[in-house]
Design a protein around this motif. Structure first.
Motif, mmCIF file in Angstrom:
data_model
loop_
_atom_site.group_PDB
_atom_site.id
_atom_site.type_symbol
_atom_site.label_atom_id
_atom_site.label_comp_id
_atom_site.label_asym_id
_atom_site.label_seq_id
_atom_site.Cartn_x
_atom_site.Cartn_y
_atom_site.Cartn_z
ATOM 1 N N THR A 166 38.191 -41.608 22.844
ATOM 2 C CA THR A 166 36.835 -42.037 22.487
ATOM 3 C C THR A 166 36.793 -43.447 21.915
ATOM 4 O O THR A 166 35.736 -44.073 21.868
ATOM 5 C CB THR A 166 36.226 -41.077 21.453
ATOM 6 O OG1 THR A 166 36.999 -41.138 20.234
ATOM 7 C CG2 THR A 166 36.227 -39.644 21.978
ATOM 8 N N ASN A 181 37.309 -44.035 18.803
ATOM 9 C CA ASN A 181 36.823 -43.922 17.426
ATOM 10 C C ASN A 181 37.964 -44.094 16.419
ATOM 11 O O ASN A 181 39.055 -43.550 16.598
ATOM 12 C CB ASN A 181 36.161 -42.558 17.203
ATOM 13 C CG ASN A 181 34.869 -42.409 17.980
ATOM 14 O OD1 ASN A 181 34.196 -43.399 18.279
ATOM 15 N ND2 ASN A 181 34.508 -41.187 18.306
ATOM 16 N N SER A 183 38.963 -43.863 12.167
ATOM 17 C CA SER A 183 38.584 -43.287 10.879
ATOM 18 C C SER A 183 39.755 -43.435 9.924
ATOM 19 O O SER A 183 40.849 -43.834 10.324
ATOM 20 C CB SER A 183 38.178 -41.817 11.020
ATOM 21 O OG SER A 183 39.242 -41.049 11.558
#
Length: 358
Positions: free
Chosen positions: A93, A95, A97
């Protein structure tokens, strides 16, 4: 008790295995039945069979001082000690974090610590205390199911840093080589059983290996490169293998690498091939010969991390000292590089990394 009211058990389980790992802590707190379900080996098996697992990269990455970057244009490591965090990238994705800090490490991770993934656990081993710069033998474990930290048994055998660290992905983390407080290279090897929280001393390697790289495949630990005390930074081309079933080392492979180089980027691929970055190229081992696969993207001058995934290579590096770190994916079928977007908070220097399948 029904897992999900009015739904057959198999349908309810099919729903639960599709939940993203980020929500596991919330799911486990819904009910005892849900907590028991996601903790069970059967849940992991079903999730894997249904191709619902998520493959993530966890990186030991320096935090970015945004004010200093905007003032100088560089991601400098400041006059004070750099602070390292655990950054998580989902390559599928794109992403990013950050994992919560361990309660006992409020000032950041130990510098040069090593990490390894075992099931749902991330194991953090050793490194330098960020305040005193003294070597630590501490072990911290982050569990992705509960999003909590716990202490593990300290690594035995005295001070050890810059060691190879790799897991079998199931239960054991292997530590090999490195050096002690006197800069003496080590040939000792340890195994950490995560479920038992217990260390075991394994037979020594044939040679001292400081700054070596560990690779685990098919029950065999391969330790690549490094250097002995007398060589101090002049890397060897050799490698040796430890069979975890027989608990024995095989003969030293004298010319495993085609040139003497730092083995930091040497990785095992899902296609059972080995890869390494060297002199601006990505190479793979074909038989006994290292062959060029592709050139590293032009934007990258310093490669800090590489991993091989199913059909792809993930590479992280920078254009030079103090420059932001960037991430690229190379598709082995199309032979194309794709740059991944990296938020500013995740462009710091990457010291070490590992992958987990959750």
């Amino acid at each position: 008790m029904e897992l999900i009211s009015a739904l057959p058990e198999d349908v309810a389980r099919d729903c639960l295995i599709r939940i993203s790992y980020q929500y596991f802590p919330e799911v486990s707190s819904v009910s005892k039945a849900w907590n028991t379900e996601i903790q069970s080996p059967e849940f992991r098996r079903r999730r894997t069979t249904a191709n619902q697992t998520q493959k993530i990269l966890v990186a030991v990455q320096s935090r970015v001082d945004s004010d200093e970057k905007h003032r100088t244009g560089l991601l400098v490591k400041a006059a004070t000690n750099p602070v390292y965090q655990l950054s998580v990238l989902e390559p599928k994705t794109g992403n990013w974090s950050e994992l919560p800090a361990a309660p006992e490490l409020p000032n950041g991770l130990p510098m040069f610590c090593r990490i390894a993934g075992v099931g749902y656990d991330l194991v953090v081993i050793g490194g330098w205390d960020p305040d005193s710069w003294k070597a630590s033998n501490s072990v911290f474990i982050y569990n992705f199911l509960s999003a909590t930290w716990r202490r593990g048994a300290d690594m035995p055998g005295g001070s050890r840093t810059f060691f190879a660290c790799v897991s079998d992905n199931h239960n054991t983390v292997y530590v090999a080589g490195g050096h002690d407080d006197e800069k003496n290279a080590l040939k000792s090897v340890l195994a950490y059983d995560v479920s038992r929280d217990a260390w075991a001393v394994l037979p020594d390697m044939s040679r001292e290996r400081d700054e070596c790289k560990g690779i685990f495949r098919g029950g065999v630990l391969r330790v690549v490169g490094g250097y002995c005390t007398e060589m101090q930074g002049r890397f060897e081309r050799t490698a040796e293998e430890f069979d975890s079933a027989t608990c024995k080392w095989g003969p030293v492979e004298e010319e495993f690498l085609d040139v003497a180089t730092c083995p930091r980027t040497c990785v095992d691929g899902a296609d059972d091939e080995l890869y390494i970055c060297r002199d601006g190229d990505v190479l793979t081992l074909k038989g006994d010969t290292w062959q060029t696969v592709v050139k590293v993207p032009d934007e990258i001058r310093n490669v800090s991390y590489m991993e091989a995934r199913e059909g792809a290579l993930l590479l992280i590096g920078s254009g030079g000292f103090g420059q932001p770190h960037m991430s690229f994916l190379f598709d082995l079928k199309s032979s194309n590089w794709a740059k991944l977007a990296s938020p500013e908070n995740y462009t710091g220097h990457v010291q070490f990394g590992c992958t987990l399948e959750i």
